[in-house]
Enzyme design. Structure first.
Site, PDB file in Angstrom:
ATOM      1  N   GLU A 123      26.650  22.614 -20.187  1.00 31.20           N
ATOM      2  CA  GLU A 123      27.894  22.582 -19.459  1.00 31.20           C
ATOM      3  C   GLU A 123      28.718  21.447 -19.721  1.00 31.20           C
ATOM      4  O   GLU A 123      29.996  21.506 -19.503  1.00 31.20           O
ATOM      5  CB  GLU A 123      27.383  22.501 -18.040  1.00 31.20           C
ATOM      6  CG  GLU A 123      27.367  21.217 -17.183  1.00 31.20           C
ATOM      7  CD  GLU A 123      25.924  20.615 -17.541  1.00 31.20           C
ATOM      8  OE1 GLU A 123      25.240  21.146 -18.519  1.00 31.20           O
ATOM      9  OE2 GLU A 123      25.451  19.719 -16.993  1.00 31.20           O
TER      10      GLU A 123
ATOM     11  N   CYS B 169      18.692  19.420 -16.877  1.00 27.75           N
ATOM     12  CA  CYS B 169      18.311  18.375 -16.559  1.00 27.75           C
ATOM     13  C   CYS B 169      17.524  18.205 -15.570  1.00 27.75           C
ATOM     14  O   CYS B 169      16.538  18.621 -15.340  1.00 27.75           O
ATOM     15  CB  CYS B 169      19.789  17.433 -16.553  1.00 27.75           C
ATOM     16  SG  CYS B 169      19.386  15.540 -16.796  1.00 27.75           S
TER      17      CYS B 169
ATOM     18  N   HIS C  94      22.698  19.136 -22.003  1.00 31.84           N
ATOM     19  CA  HIS C  94      23.643  19.705 -21.067  1.00 31.84           C
ATOM     20  C   HIS C  94      24.451  20.583 -21.680  1.00 31.84           C
ATOM     21  O   HIS C  94      25.738  20.110 -21.824  1.00 31.84           O
ATOM     22  CB  HIS C  94      24.419  18.504 -20.484  1.00 31.84           C
ATOM     23  CG  HIS C  94      23.636  17.698 -19.471  1.00 31.84           C
ATOM     24  ND1 HIS C  94      23.614  17.959 -18.139  1.00 31.84           N
ATOM     25  CD2 HIS C  94      22.765  16.715 -19.462  1.00 31.84           C
ATOM     26  CE1 HIS C  94      22.900  17.009 -17.619  1.00 31.84           C
ATOM     27  NE2 HIS C  94      22.498  16.155 -18.263  1.00 31.84           N
TER      28      HIS C  94
END
Lengths: 75, 228
Positions: free
Chosen positions: B198, B86, B196
């Site tokens: 994560e 990002c 994302h």
């Protein structure tokens, strides 16, 4: 010396900000306006204006997506 | 020895904790401070999401000049694995470590939703645990995620296999050219993407597909180990 740097989206790159402003104009009674583009204005004071070109290329504009124009206030 | 993964923290980062937690699932994770030129000998670097330096001027434009990014750029040039997520992707593009640039979403709205992405390049240290064409369910949350490069650059990246991820058909949320969600350096050690991974490492959040990017690092290093 005072300087202004105008930064605008490169031609041909979709500019949704400009388009949105343009689409809002008729509702406000502004007719016959087209090709609206929204960019940025950076005002600064500089001792050696010859640095400005490289400053723009390195930081103020991303030349992949933006064009810049330097205006010097010689007065 | 456990793989050591460093996660950069800029002023304005906000996803570094989730990135640390994700990295800690596969190795030892530690913070790399933006003001330090010392990467402390980590094996891989994650540049996380957020709003580095307030995203003033353009997302990533200021962060690329931070001391830690000098070290990350050198690490990347030496072949070290670097993942930008990002805002981290925006920083790597601004730094010239990845091709293209990220523009405001074509709808001008902040987007936060789960999307499917397709793995286009499995031969990178961040995708080695994935198959070509594999579909991953991962969230996006961004304001400026419209990846752009001129036609010649896109054609070159496609020809040379540098497109790392693509949004699944019909799921391009932001107007990115050619549905590109992530790209990689020619050698593949630097990878960046807007979604994302994560935030998708535990099934409790709806998908654990993102974990594959982090576990890829282990697979890659095992591969290196057996080859040497």
């Amino acid at each position: 010396m005072k300087a202004r740097v105008l930064i605008r989206p490169k031609q041909g790159i979709l500019d949704p900000q400009g388009q949105t402003v343009e689409r809002a104009l008729p509702a406000l009674g502004f007719d016959g306006i087209k090709n609206v583009h929204v960019g940025r204005l950076v005002e600064l004071e500089v001792e050696d204006a010859s640095q400005l070109e490289s400053l723009c290329e390195k930081l103020l504009a991303n030349t992949l997506i933006e064009d810049f124009e330097i205006q010097l206030d010689e007065s | 020895m456990a793989t050591r993964i460093g996660v950069v923290r800029f002023p304005g980062s906000c996803d570094e904790q989730d990135a640390l937690d994700a990295c800690a699932l596969v190795g030892d994770a530690e913070i790399l401070w933006h003001g330090s030129r010392d990467l402390g000998g980590v094996d891989a670097v994650v540049v996380p999401g957020g709003f580095s330096y307030g995203d003033y001027l353009r997302p990533g434009a200021i962060a690329r000049f931070s001391p830690v990014m000098e070290a990350v750029a050198e690490f990347a040039r030496e072949g070290g694995p670097v993942l930008g997520i990002c805002n981290g992707f925006q920083v790597l593009c601004e730094a010239g470590l990845l091709p293209g640039a990220l523009l405001a979403n074509n709808g001008l709205r902040f987007l936060c939703r789960q999307v499917d992405i397709i793995v286009e390049r499995p031969n990178t240290p961040w995708t080695a645990a994935c198959d070509a064409g594999e579909r991953l369910s991962i969230p996006v949350k961004h304001m400026s995620g419209r990846w752009f490069a001129d036609d010649d650059t896109v054609a070159r990246l496609e020809a040379e296999g540098q497109v790392a991820f693509r949004y699944a058909p019909g799921q391009n949320p932001n107007g990115s050219v050619a549905d590109i969600a992530g790209v990689s350096s020619p050698e593949g050690n630097v990878v960046g993407l807007m979604p994302h991974p994560e935030h998708a490492v535990d099934a409790i959040t709806g998908s654990a597909d993102g974990l594959k990017l982090f576990s890829s690092i282990l697979k890659e290093r095992e591969g290196v180990g057996t080859a040497s």
